[in-house]
Design a protein around this motif. Sequence first.
Motif, short mmCIF file in Angstrom:
data_model
loop_
_atom_site.label_atom_id
_atom_site.label_comp_id
_atom_site.label_asym_id
_atom_site.label_seq_id
_atom_site.Cartn_x
_atom_site.Cartn_y
_atom_site.Cartn_z
N ARG A 54 -16.82 27.01 18.48
CA ARG A 54 -18.04 26.75 17.69
C ARG A 54 -17.85 25.64 16.67
NH1 ARG A 54 -20.52 31.37 16.34
NH2 ARG A 54 -21.32 30.15 14.62
N ILE A 55 -16.61 25.44 16.23
CA ILE A 55 -16.31 24.30 15.35
C ILE A 55 -15.42 23.39 16.18
CG2 ILE A 55 -15.29 23.55 13.17
CD1 ILE A 55 -15.84 26.33 12.06
N ILE A 56 -15.90 22.18 16.42
CA ILE A 56 -15.27 21.38 17.47
C ILE A 56 -15.03 19.96 16.97
CG2 ILE A 56 -17.60 21.17 18.50
CD1 ILE A 56 -16.22 21.06 21.21
N GLY A 57 -13.78 19.53 17.07
CA GLY A 57 -13.41 18.18 16.64
C GLY A 57 -12.19 17.75 17.42
N SER A 58 -11.42 16.83 16.87
CA SER A 58 -10.22 16.36 17.57
C SER A 58 -9.13 16.06 16.56
CB SER A 58 -10.57 15.13 18.41
OG SER A 58 -11.24 14.16 17.62
#
Length: 301
Positions: free
Chosen positions: A271-275
């Motif tokens: 649900r919390i998505i980044g890199s």
Amino acid sequence: MRKTKELLARLASGKTLIADGATGTMLQAAGLPLGTPPERWNLEQPEKIIALHRAYIEAGSQIILTNSFGGSRIKLNRAGCAALTLEVNRAAARLARQAAGSDVFVAGDIGPSGELLEPYGDLTYANAVGAFAEQAVALAEGGADCLWVETMMSLEEAKAAIEGAKQATDLPILCSLSFGPGGRTMMGVTPEGAIEALWPLGLAACGGNCGQGPEQMVGTIRRMAAARSEVILIVKPNAGLPRLVDGKQVYDMPPEEMARHMLGCLAAGARIIGSCCGSTPDHIRAIARVVQARAKANTPA
Ligand SMILES: [Zn+2]
């Protein structure tokens, strides 16, 4: 103005929240000399830190992490700058807040101390808690909306950071660990083990970052979701698996390919998505595009 309440409401809404990408590898590309703690730039090159935050926000990041990954007194002490601890953390949060304006959330970044806790090393649990509490206070003073304990490999150290942050502030706490080959952290923690040990401490979100590329992270997220379905899951993988080139770790998964793999993480429940390491604002732009396309497809016309 602090946006803690809005952040909690946003997390409760079930919508995906797009985080940012790498800080360390981006600052190195911007000229940070090898061996210089990136946190020094909060004081010495503040405009470069703000520019990096703005680049991620412009690419679609809705929550950004402060430049304070190595900002605990223990870690800074190894680089001879323990005296700057409060100052660099306050500045980290202030700069992120300045870049974030009123639309974007600011997470105060707390990374590992770089030392092993007893009995594997010399660091006592109490000293770790104290150092993380000190960092948490400074990040809160600088205006962070929440605290994000990240890239943890040891459950004990993750617990020390969470406990320190809780003692020192009433900000929500997110926590992500770095899982390696075989789905375990370097200290042997499994995805289920992390969820079972850390979620009951009262986290706002929990998951994985760094460690592996997005393909490998899908399995980690699935296992976490299976362990406890109520967890708000974080996924922030590196831009592919690291390759060793001339003694340096290189991450080179292109943005579109990374974004495609991230669909698997979304489907697994992230649900919390980044890199993380090796990624750039272009990776976040590509991830934001697939998140938006997926949200549109799931909304009945
Ligand atoms: Zn990383």
